[in-house]
Scaffold this motif. Structure first.
Motif, short mmCIF file in Angstrom:
data_model
loop_
_atom_site.label_atom_id
_atom_site.label_comp_id
_atom_site.label_asym_id
_atom_site.label_seq_id
_atom_site.Cartn_x
_atom_site.Cartn_y
_atom_site.Cartn_z
N HIS A 46 -1.32 3.73 8.94
CA HIS A 46 -0.76 2.62 8.15
C HIS A 46 0.44 2.00 8.84
O HIS A 46 0.35 0.96 9.42
CB HIS A 46 -0.44 3.08 6.73
N HIS A 84 -5.45 -7.05 -0.86
CA HIS A 84 -5.45 -5.60 -1.07
C HIS A 84 -5.94 -5.22 -2.47
O HIS A 84 -5.32 -4.43 -3.18
CB HIS A 84 -4.05 -5.03 -0.81
N ASP A 111 -4.66 0.08 8.79
CA ASP A 111 -4.80 -0.68 7.55
C ASP A 111 -3.53 -1.47 7.24
O ASP A 111 -2.41 -1.04 7.55
CB ASP A 111 -5.04 0.28 6.37
N ASP A 112 -3.69 -2.59 6.58
CA ASP A 112 -2.61 -3.36 5.94
C ASP A 112 -1.86 -4.31 6.88
O ASP A 112 -0.92 -4.98 6.44
CB ASP A 112 -1.57 -2.46 5.24
N HIS A 154 -9.91 -6.10 4.96
CA HIS A 154 -9.28 -5.15 4.02
C HIS A 154 -8.95 -5.89 2.72
O HIS A 154 -8.06 -5.49 2.00
CB HIS A 154 -8.02 -4.58 4.68
N HIS A 214 0.87 -1.18 0.00
CA HIS A 214 0.00 0.00 0.00
C HIS A 214 0.91 1.23 0.00
O HIS A 214 1.31 1.72 1.03
CB HIS A 214 -0.86 -0.04 1.26
#
Ligand SMILES: [Zn+2]
Length: 345
Positions: free
Chosen positions: A70, A199, A126-127, A195, A5
């Motif tokens: 992140h 991705h 996220d991620d 998520h 990301h």
């Protein structure tokens, strides 16, 4: 391996689109004189007492910051990175300004049970990077991870609950299957959200692929933490599927998913879940960042200033999770589904 990301053109473009899409539906008109910190909060023995809503200036139709993180790195390479020091400083600011973290699940479900006079904030990650969470040899979160820092800030600021929502991909936190990591998080009150497995920018694939990307990850999460239903989803790159409803509900290969809340990438405070402006399929988030660069007005530092000074009307709790308190002048902003619980003053 899922694609990283990164802050490439694709992310920037998606963010810019969402930024304007989100801003065009921004819920909060300029505040007229209700700014400033709430006064007269009564707490007893560390527990919230139900207060007179007017005394604490309760406004449960006000906006809620849903912050997006992140990775934590000592030398940020993109606007999505923060240093551990900056992250700690932001949490300390939130604690000082009487925010109390709630999970995305509790926010979108309207289960905001926090003391009178305080404000909800949703911390989202996220991620599933290792800078967010990893267990040390002693079985506890490493002190330089986001979870380690959050726990430390919460220890120093009683009332600042260490809860957050992690929107994960395949093999979260570099653990194949993620069982140990996700189990620790769920047992300690954190939420695990979807998520997509790899991705996937859902706006770039067809309906079948949208549902596979989501359902495959739900299967993986459910295998790791069977007793924790997946009810929150964050769109990779903020990319909405062409068939919007598939972000909320769908099925693939025998796995059915249904999300209570779907979260975007940009870029303003979220409407109260009790307000007419609340859209569970497009909940805006705010990127954690100092107020610098071309997106300065849409950073967490800028929005937290506006929520503090009253430029944006902020959600302030009445301390009673069964009632929705707000100034009577705002009654037309209450979603009809919540009329039974309304307590205008
Ligand atoms: Zn992502």
């Amino acid at each position: 391996m899922r694609p990283p990301h990164r802050s490439g053109g694709m992310v920037a473009a998606a963010s810019a689109v969402l930024l304007f899409a989100a801003c065009s539906t921004a819920p909060s008109p300029p505040d007229r004189g209700r700014g400033g910190p709430p006064g007269g909060v009564r707490e007893a023995g560390g527990h919230a007492a139900v207060a007179d809503p007017a005394t604490v200036r309760a406004d449960e139709l006000g906006a809620v910051p849903v912050l997006m993180y992140h990775q934590l790195v000592t030398e940020p390479r993109s606007v999505y990175d923060r240093t551990p020091q900056d992250f700690r400083a932001e949490l300390e600011r939130l604690a000082r300004e009487r925010y109390v973290p709630v999970t995305a699940r509790d926010f979108s479900g309207g289960k905001i049970d926090i003391p009178a006079g305080t404000h909800p904030v949703v911390l989202t990650f996220d991620d599933s990077t290792v800078s967010q969470f990893r267990l040390g040899p002693d079985g506890r979160p490493a002190s330089d991870t986001a979870v380690g820092i959050l726990l430390d800030v919460a220890r120093k600021h009683p009332g600042f609950r260490p809860v957050a929502t992690f929107f994960v991909n395949a093999d979260p936190f570099r653990e194949p299957g993620g069982r140990t990591s996700l189990d620790w998080l769920v047992k300690h009150g954190f939420e695990v959200g979807n998520h997509t497995l790899r991705h996937t920018a859902l706006g770039t694939v067809d309906d079948a692929e949208v549902q596979e990307a989501i359902a495959d990850n739900q299967r993986a999460i459910t295998q790791a933490v069977p007793r924790s239903p997946v009810v929150s989803m964050a769109l990779p790159h903020g990319s909405m599927p062409h068939s919007r409803q598939l972000a909320q509900e769908g099925a693939a290969d025998g796995v059915r998913y249904r999300h209570q809340g779907v979260y975007l990438v940009g870029s303003n405070p979220a409407p109260s879940p009790f307000s007419t402006a609340f859209d569970p399929v497009a909940i805006p988030r705010i990127r954690s960042q100092e107020a610098t660069g071309p997106d300065a007005p849409f950073t967490s530092a800028a929005w937290l200033d506006k929520l503090r000074d009253g430029t944006v009307r902020r959600y302030t709790s009445d301390g009673d999770p069964k009632k929705i308190s707000f100034p009577g002048t705002e009654t037309d902003r209450l979603a009809p589904a919540h009329r039974q619980a309304a307590r205008p003053y």
